[in-house]
Scaffold this active site. Structure first.
Site, mmCIF file in Angstrom:
data_model
loop_
_atom_site.group_PDB
_atom_site.id
_atom_site.type_symbol
_atom_site.label_atom_id
_atom_site.label_comp_id
_atom_site.label_asym_id
_atom_site.label_seq_id
_atom_site.Cartn_x
_atom_site.Cartn_y
_atom_site.Cartn_z
ATOM 1 N N ASP A 307 0.902 -0.918 0.109
ATOM 2 C CA ASP A 307 0.017 0.102 0.018
ATOM 3 C C ASP A 307 0.930 1.068 0.127
ATOM 4 O O ASP A 307 0.492 2.235 0.816
ATOM 5 C CB ASP A 307 -0.881 -0.014 1.310
ATOM 6 N N GLY A 326 -1.386 7.718 5.019
ATOM 7 C CA GLY A 326 -0.297 7.226 3.917
ATOM 8 C C GLY A 326 0.904 6.978 4.497
ATOM 9 O O GLY A 326 1.489 7.891 5.127
#
Length: 419
Positions: A307, A326
């Protein structure tokens, strides 16, 4: 290319003949020319020897974000793919997280052309809806013909249930794969971390696990009604695993993934209010990580992903509430996963998933194109910024002890080596 890998232990569970065998591998012009117990090098052959050398088919990552176009300061496609290659990945699925995000065939053509000639292959996802606004479907058929391997409004849930129904019905005409991000925004509200003991203690707005699970339950009901192919990216809760396991028992064509950082970390790391740990879905509890690992082992969760999400420093070094979600994860993926599972399972997880996107899985066989990752599974080290090849440095693994080093990758008649 004319190289000879000496005394490489092959990790490939699908290869009954060579799995766990130590062999020399001769590669000429990007093709595996010979595999044998001992091969004498020809003239002008580059001999590659490494301590505890292991080799597997090249690794695959189903969720990678770069920045180009629009956010090149975060990461360009060229450097992003170089980072992937140095991290062991020969194939990556690119999220539609750019500006503008891809919702036409010309956008897909641009992304693929920007990756031409590089060692790591890039396979783009296109938007599911125009401008990812959740109102009208994007040009799905045209994007599929241009090379899109799936359709996803990146990290945005499909709030319109009927639109998801129509999408799942429509893509069956051309074997398309629909993504649905598992988050009910009404339940999540303004939450930014997992709802629980830690969020209460820190005074941070929480996202209950119900927000993920309710969306998954809805999507699975729709899939059961429509048929088609559904992928649920980066699940994070114990009950999500159960919901998907039950759906698979019914025969529904659903797959899912989990981010490696959701296997490694829990929300307990948030006590320092460090925004490097702010991700979506949020870090959950120990109960959830245990269930996710169990789901990986029994096959409920189809594959793991880094990811990888580069972010500018000014997007992370702000108050926790205002920080972007993130973390980058390509460089730390192998070393962190290898701390949790045995090496055969790790390599299987890092190698699987291509078939879901209609991609051929490489083979370690004479006459096949060489698509290989070279690594040492036993080397331990503390992960620091010097190990980061990405332009952005927002890694939650800085300071963590990792196990396993990637030596290089061989793909597309190129050999990309770590220093």
């Amino acid at each position: 290319m004319n190289i000879l890998l000496k005394s490489a232990k092959i990790i490939d569970k699908d290869n009954e003949v060579l799995h766990l065998k130590t062999r020399d591998i001769h590669i000429k012009n990007g093709v595996i020319a010979k595999i044998a117990a001992k091969i004498e090098p020809e003239s002008k052959t580059q001999v590659i020897k490494h301590k505890n050398l292991h080799v597997s088919i090249g690794w695959f990552d189903s969720s990678v974000s770069f920045g180009e176009p629009g956010y090149e300061e975060r990461e360009t496609i060229e450097n992003g793919l170089r980072t992937a290659a140095l991290s062991g990945f020969t194939d990556v699925i690119l999220n539609p997280s750019t500006h503008p995000s891809p919702d036409s065939s010309s956008d897909i053509v641009y992304l693929k052309s920007a990756a031409t000639g590089l060692a790591t292959n890039l396979y783009p996802l296109g938007n599911l809806t125009m401008k990812a606004d959740g109102i009208d479907l994007a040009e799905l058929y045209d994007m599929k013909n241009a090379g899109a391997v799936g359709f996803y409004d990146y990290k945005l849930p499909m709030t319109n249930a009927n639109l998801l129904k129509v999408a799942l019905q429509y893509v069956q005409n051309f074997d398309g794969l629909v993504y649905s991000f598992p988050l009910d925004t009404k339940i999540a509200g303004k939450g930014i971390v997992n709802e629980g003991e830690v969020s209460t203690k820190l005074g941070l707005k929480g996202i209950p696990t119900l927000a993920e699970e309710l969306q998954i339950a809805r999507d699975l009901f729709i899939l059961e009604y429509t048929g088609g192919k559904l992928h649920i990216p980066t699940i994070s809760t114990a009950n999500s695993v159960k919901l998907i396991a039950d759906a698979k028992k019914k025969g529904l064509n659903v797959s899912c993934s989990v981010a490696i950082h959701n296997l490694v970390y829990t929300d307990s790391v948030l006590e320092e209010f460090d925004s490097i740990y702010k991700v979506m879905p949020p870090l959950r509890t120990k109960k959830d990580t245990k269930a996710l690992l169990k789901g990986l082992k029994d096959g409920t969760i189809d594959f793991v992903t880094s990811d990888h999400t580069p972010m500018n420093i000014e997007e992370k070094r702000v108050e926790f509430d205002n920080a972007s979600n993130g973390t980058i994860g390509l460089e730390s993926a192998f070393g962190s996963l290898n701390q949790l599972l045995d090496i055969e399972t790790v390599i299987t997880l890092l190698s699987k998933g291509r078939e879901r996107y209609g991609l051929k899985s490489p083979e370690i066989t004479e006459g096949e194109a060489a698509c290989l990752t070279l690594f040492n599974p036993n080397e331990t080290y503390v992960f620091t910024e010097k190990h980061i090849e990405s332009t952005s440095k927002n890694s939650m693994f800085i300071g963590a002890e990792l196990k396993g080093r990637v030596y290089s990758t061989i793909n597309n008649n190129q050999h990309i080596k770590n220093d």
